[in-house]
Scaffold this motif. Structure first.
Motif, PDB file in Angstrom:
ATOM      1  N   SER A  17      43.703  20.638  85.791  1.00 32.62           N
ATOM      2  CA  SER A  17      44.896  21.313  85.279  1.00 32.62           C
ATOM      3  C   SER A  17      46.130  20.518  85.687  1.00 32.62           C
ATOM      4  O   SER A  17      46.116  19.800  86.696  1.00 32.62           O
ATOM      5  CB  SER A  17      45.013  22.744  85.799  1.00 32.62           C
ATOM      6  N   LEU A  18      47.210  20.661  84.887  1.00 33.60           N
ATOM      7  CA  LEU A  18      48.440  19.954  85.206  1.00 33.60           C
ATOM      8  C   LEU A  18      49.066  20.495  86.477  1.00 33.60           C
ATOM      9  O   LEU A  18      49.583  19.741  87.307  1.00 33.60           O
ATOM     10  CB  LEU A  18      49.432  20.081  84.042  1.00 33.60           C
ATOM     11  N   ARG A  19      49.019  21.814  86.637  1.00 34.34           N
ATOM     12  CA  ARG A  19      49.635  22.422  87.815  1.00 34.34           C
ATOM     13  C   ARG A  19      48.971  21.955  89.095  1.00 34.34           C
ATOM     14  O   ARG A  19      49.644  21.570  90.055  1.00 34.34           O
ATOM     15  CB  ARG A  19      49.560  23.950  87.719  1.00 34.34           C
ATOM     16  N   ALA A  22      49.746  18.319  89.771  1.00 34.93           N
ATOM     17  CA  ALA A  22      51.112  18.154  90.267  1.00 34.93           C
ATOM     18  C   ALA A  22      51.202  18.500  91.744  1.00 34.93           C
ATOM     19  O   ALA A  22      51.889  17.832  92.520  1.00 34.93           O
ATOM     20  CB  ALA A  22      52.057  19.036  89.448  1.00 34.93           C
ATOM     21  N   ARG A  23      50.495  19.549  92.152  1.00 33.09           N
ATOM     22  CA  ARG A  23      50.508  19.950  93.564  1.00 33.09           C
ATOM     23  C   ARG A  23      49.906  18.860  94.446  1.00 33.09           C
ATOM     24  O   ARG A  23      50.442  18.534  95.507  1.00 33.09           O
ATOM     25  CB  ARG A  23      49.736  21.259  93.737  1.00 33.09           C
ATOM     26  N   ASP A  28      56.443  17.454  89.994  1.00 34.70           N
ATOM     27  CA  ASP A  28      56.454  18.688  89.206  1.00 34.70           C
ATOM     28  C   ASP A  28      55.495  18.598  88.021  1.00 34.70           C
ATOM     29  O   ASP A  28      55.135  17.506  87.561  1.00 34.70           O
ATOM     30  CB  ASP A  28      57.877  19.012  88.729  1.00 34.70           C
ATOM     31  N   GLN A  29      55.103  19.761  87.528  1.00 33.03           N
ATOM     32  CA  GLN A  29      54.108  19.849  86.453  1.00 33.03           C
ATOM     33  C   GLN A  29      54.599  19.194  85.170  1.00 33.03           C
ATOM     34  O   GLN A  29      53.822  18.537  84.454  1.00 33.03           O
ATOM     35  CB  GLN A  29      53.778  21.316  86.195  1.00 33.03           C
ATOM     36  N   VAL A  32      54.000  15.480  85.239  1.00 27.89           N
ATOM     37  CA  VAL A  32      52.593  15.146  85.029  1.00 27.89           C
ATOM     38  C   VAL A  32      52.248  15.210  83.550  1.00 27.89           C
ATOM     39  O   VAL A  32      51.626  14.299  82.993  1.00 27.89           O
ATOM     40  CB  VAL A  32      51.673  16.091  85.831  1.00 27.89           C
TER      41      VAL A  32
END
Length: 290
Positions: A17-19, A22-23, A28-29, A32
């Motif tokens: 997942s993008l989120r 990013a983490r 930030d998402q 990405v």
């Protein structure tokens, strides 16, 4: 495909997942997503299928993955070999271990290190999970499992016998279990991973078939704490249990497998001064316990 794009591609592939990617990357998402879209446009290929279950690789993405992993390995080798020649007693050292070993041995050792080499910063990662040393998720690990990767250097720090223990309060209220009773009428505290082994679980060489497991733990620190407050009987390395003030049950018995502690680092870092300094203090701390 540059290295920054490769890091983003690999993070999305691993996290799905993008989120989450990013983490992991610390960005930030939106960045990405934008960088991934630009990478696909540059390559002229769709690398991921987007669905409610997350991001999964397309056939083109599978081909890109092989090249990305090769690039990642090359980048890691570059960092390892460059850092491995560093003779400064300064900089960051990433140390991974368990909570129990950190509190008992490593924090006192690191305090002495800090007094002698204040410019060395130790980033201490406390987790029951094993980090990937080959991928440089840590510079040094102190753990209870010896890795089999030939690129890693290992040194056994301790091999402690393990005995059966309880608190004074527990024994005062429940008494000592009878040998051969399989712990009938007694409460037991166990290490959670041991519950999933193929062979029947024993404590102190005794079957636990008639006992009651009241507490299981992924952390040896919380397991020892549970025994200390009187939850029940459990196994603890003798060297540590004596310092906890626990009472040994059946002192003539001990677990067949000792509690081993291994120091692990990557061979490319063996000439790095700050790594050597941290290792020296860790080894000295364990030697003082012998």
């Amino acid at each position: 495909m540059n290295w920054d794009d490769t890091r983003i591609f690999l993070a999305v592939q691993r996290e799905r997942s993008l989120r989450a990617a990013a983490r992991v990357l610390g960005i930030d998402q939106a960045t990405v997503g934008r960088r991934l879209a630009l990478l696909e446009k540059t390559l002229g290929a769709t690398l991921f299928l987007r669905s409610s279950q997350g991001y999964s690789l397309t056939a083109a993405g599978e081909l890109a993955l092989q090249a990305a992993l090769e690039m990642e390995n090359a980048a890691q080798a570059l960092v390892s070999r460059t850092q491995g020649s560093d003779q400064r007693l300064a900089g960051e050292v990433r140390l991974a271990t368990t909570d129990s070993l950190a509190l008992a041995l490593l924090l006192p050792a690191l305090k002495v290190l800090n007094g002698q080499h204040p410019d060395i910063k130790v980033n201490l990662n406390i987790s029951p999970q094993l980090l990937n040393m080959a991928k440089r998720e840590a510079d040094i690990a102190v753990r209870t499992i010896k890795p089999d990767n030939p690129d890693l250097l290992t040194r056994r720090l301790a091999s402690w016998p393990v005995g059966l223990y309880a608190s004074k309060e527990y024994l005062a209220s429940r008494g000592e279990p009878a040998r051969g009773s399989a712990f009938a009428g007694h409460d037991l505290v166990v290490f959670e991973p041991h519950l999933h082994r193929q062979e029947p679980l024993t404590l102190g060489g005794e079957s636990i078939a008639a006992g009651r497991i009241v507490s299981s733990h992924h952390s040896s620190l919380t397991l020892r704490s549970a025994i200390s407050v009187g939850f029940g009987l459990g196994e603890v390395p003798i060297a540590i249990a004596e310092r906890d003030g626990l009472i040994r049950v059946w002192p003539e018995r001990q677990r067949a497998r000792p509690y081993e502690v291994w120091l692990v680092t990557h061979q490319d870092l063996r000439h790095t001064a700050r790594i050597d300094a941290v290792i020296h203090h860790i080894v000295s701390a364990f030697a003082a316990w012998e």
